[in-house]
Design a protein around this motif. Sequence first.
Motif, PDB file in Angstrom:
ATOM      1  N   THR A  62       0.219   7.106   3.772  1.00 36.50           N
ATOM      2  CA  THR A  62      -0.642   7.983   4.024  1.00 36.50           C
ATOM      3  C   THR A  62      -0.225   9.517   4.132  1.00 36.50           C
ATOM      4  N   SER A  73      -3.854  -8.168   7.597  1.00 38.60           N
ATOM      5  CA  SER A  73      -2.943  -7.433   6.851  1.00 38.60           C
ATOM      6  C   SER A  73      -3.817  -6.579   5.756  1.00 38.60           C
ATOM      7  N   ARG A  74      -4.706  -7.219   5.206  1.00 31.67           N
ATOM      8  CA  ARG A  74      -5.780  -6.553   4.237  1.00 31.67           C
ATOM      9  C   ARG A  74      -6.494  -5.362   4.872  1.00 31.67           C
ATOM     10  N   TYR A  75      -6.875  -5.683   6.250  1.00 31.42           N
ATOM     11  CA  TYR A  75      -7.746  -4.441   6.914  1.00 31.42           C
ATOM     12  C   TYR A  75      -6.498  -3.423   7.122  1.00 31.42           C
ATOM     13  N   GLN A  79       0.740  -1.312   0.124  1.00 34.01           N
ATOM     14  CA  GLN A  79       0.031   0.055  -0.004  1.00 34.01           C
ATOM     15  C   GLN A  79       0.914   1.365  -0.154  1.00 34.01           C
ATOM     16  N   GLN A 119      -4.012  -2.485   5.593  1.00 30.11           N
ATOM     17  CA  GLN A 119      -3.510  -1.797   4.392  1.00 30.11           C
ATOM     18  C   GLN A 119      -4.443  -0.910   3.718  1.00 30.11           C
ATOM     19  N   GLU A 120      -5.825  -1.407   3.935  1.00 28.31           N
ATOM     20  CA  GLU A 120      -7.016  -0.644   3.462  1.00 28.31           C
ATOM     21  C   GLU A 120      -6.659   0.863   4.352  1.00 28.31           C
ATOM     22  N   HIS A 121      -6.527   0.710   5.400  1.00 29.14           N
ATOM     23  CA  HIS A 121      -6.328   2.005   6.118  1.00 29.14           C
ATOM     24  C   HIS A 121      -5.079   2.791   6.115  1.00 29.14           C
ATOM     25  N   SER A 180     -10.400  -5.363  14.927  1.00 30.52           N
ATOM     26  CA  SER A 180      -9.499  -4.864  13.812  1.00 30.52           C
ATOM     27  C   SER A 180      -9.336  -3.258  13.915  1.00 30.52           C
ATOM     28  N   ARG A 181     -10.702  -2.612  14.303  1.00 32.03           N
ATOM     29  CA  ARG A 181     -10.471  -1.416  14.315  1.00 32.03           C
ATOM     30  C   ARG A 181      -9.810  -1.039  16.036  1.00 32.03           C
TER      31      ARG A 181
END
Length: 242
Positions: A9, A30-32, A6, A34-36, A117-118
């Motif tokens: 930011t 990892s997916r979560y 990713q 990287q989405e952030h 995850s949050r």
Amino acid sequence: MDQPTQPATEEGTIQVLLVEDDERLARLTSRYLQEHGILVTIVRTGPEGLAEASRHAYDVILLDLMLPGRDGMEVCRELRTRSDVPIIMVTARGEEADRVLGLETGADDYLAKPYSSRELLARIRAHVRRARGRSGPSTQPLLVGKLSLDPRSLSATLDGKTLPLTTYEFGLLRVLAERAGRVLSREQLLDLVKGNAEEVFDRSVDVHIFRIRQKIEEDPRNPKLLKTVRGAGYMLATGDDT
């Protein structure tokens, strides 16, 4: 090893090393992240985690407790001999004894599976803000007797000698230094030093105080700087007190 993909930011790149042998959980986490905007590198064994942490400077290390090769406690202990990188221990074992052992070994934070995850994302960002010196409004150096703390660099010295503090230990000592001469209860310390699992784990304050005393006291069993006030809490002595 899975490398991050990713982009950074706007606040700057946050790079995380995830040491997790559960492939499915590692992929989902990892997916979560990287989405952030978090860059994630995944390794699956203890030795791989140590090797990767030596090759690259990460902002946070997410460390599973049960790992092949070498377990998370061993990895954490060795990492602490050479780095102050924030370490979040992630494990299915959430008993108090395991949390205490993880903190005593050098972990800065602790998450029990299954975790939100949050919440994980929030804790990572909190550790990064603290490590980069953006956890509070004041960045002026603090002087208490022969103790000096620099919030910008998260460094501390005592009588001119650098103290090997973790980020959480620095935050705890900073809170005490800002209120030198005042007694602070465990609850007050937990409220003032935010961003970690310790907010809901009262006994961890005692663990961190013990570790700080090992680094600042001539005789940790008879502390002169960081004092215990029975039934009330802890106090950092002023220069006059010592």
